[in-house]
Design a protein around this motif. Structure first.
Motif, PDB file in Angstrom:
ATOM      1  N   ASP A   1      50.574  37.057  42.345  1.00  0.00           N
ATOM      2  CA  ASP A   1      50.766  38.338  43.024  1.00  0.00           C
ATOM      3  C   ASP A   1      51.766  39.237  42.296  1.00  0.00           C
ATOM      4  O   ASP A   1      52.374  40.132  42.882  1.00  0.00           O
TER       5      ASP A   1
ATOM      6  N   GLN B   1      53.612  42.036  39.887  1.00  0.00           N
ATOM      7  CA  GLN B   1      53.463  43.481  39.819  1.00  0.00           C
ATOM      8  C   GLN B   1      54.032  44.002  38.513  1.00  0.00           C
ATOM      9  O   GLN B   1      55.085  43.557  38.068  1.00  0.00           O
TER      10      GLN B   1
ATOM     11  N   ARG C   1      51.418  51.537  39.162  1.00  0.00           N
ATOM     12  CA  ARG C   1      51.687  50.165  39.606  1.00  0.00           C
ATOM     13  C   ARG C   1      50.410  49.348  39.576  1.00  0.00           C
ATOM     14  O   ARG C   1      49.349  49.834  39.962  1.00  0.00           O
TER      15      ARG C   1
ATOM     16  N   ARG D   1      49.058  45.304  40.582  1.00  0.00           N
ATOM     17  CA  ARG D   1      49.441  44.075  41.293  1.00  0.00           C
ATOM     18  C   ARG D   1      48.286  43.084  41.235  1.00  0.00           C
ATOM     19  O   ARG D   1      47.133  43.442  41.424  1.00  0.00           O
TER      20      ARG D   1
ATOM     21  N   TYR E   1      57.317  37.726  38.189  1.00  0.00           N
ATOM     22  CA  TYR E   1      56.743  38.336  39.385  1.00  0.00           C
ATOM     23  C   TYR E   1      56.855  39.853  39.366  1.00  0.00           C
ATOM     24  O   TYR E   1      56.190  40.523  40.140  1.00  0.00           O
ATOM     25  N   ARG E   2      57.685  40.396  38.465  1.00  0.00           N
ATOM     26  CA  ARG E   2      57.765  41.850  38.372  1.00  0.00           C
ATOM     27  C   ARG E   2      58.203  42.246  36.973  1.00  0.00           C
ATOM     28  O   ARG E   2      59.143  41.677  36.416  1.00  0.00           O
TER      29      ARG E   2
END
Length: 121
Positions: A32, A34, A44, A46, A104-105
């Motif tokens: 998940d 991003q 963005r 995701r 995760y980001r």
């Protein structure tokens, strides 16, 4: 939080970018994850499918134009990286990680650009 090598994950990310290896790059991200990119307006992405849409064309550009590591530094909540494309365009990317050791980001934006030494333009 489990113990894992954040710097090593980002080095693997750099290697995947240099090789144009989309599968390896995507495997470094959480399911998940991003990406927030401010290089051409804020966009963005995701999840694996959207990250594949984002990274696919960029990796082919990186591998053909040249991808250079400029700086890599640990920061309180992750790793900051500055890289260059074609030896000129510099990008700043910040990486944050899940407790499982996946990205995760990622936040990216143009870095401060420096002129080439001896450039006549």
């Amino acid at each position: 939080m489990r113990d894992f090598d954040q710097m090593g994950i980002v080095v693997d990310w750099v290697d995947a970018c240099r090789k144009g290896d989309l599968a390896t790059l995507l495997d470094l991200y959480a399911d998940d994850a991003q990406v927030e990119c401010s290089c051409n307006g804020t966009q963005r992405y995701r999840g694996r499918r959207e990250l594949e849409t984002y990274w696919g064309p960029r990796l082919s550009t990186f591998s053909s134009a040249g991808f250079g590591l400029e700086e890599i530094n640990p920061v309180p909540h992750g790793i900051d990286l500055e890289y260059s494309i074609a030896g000129a365009l510099r990008i700043h990317a910040s990486f944050r990680f899940s407790s499982e050791g996946k990205i995760y980001r990622t936040l990216c934006a143009p870095a401060r650009q420096t002129p080439h030494d001896g450039c006549a333009c």
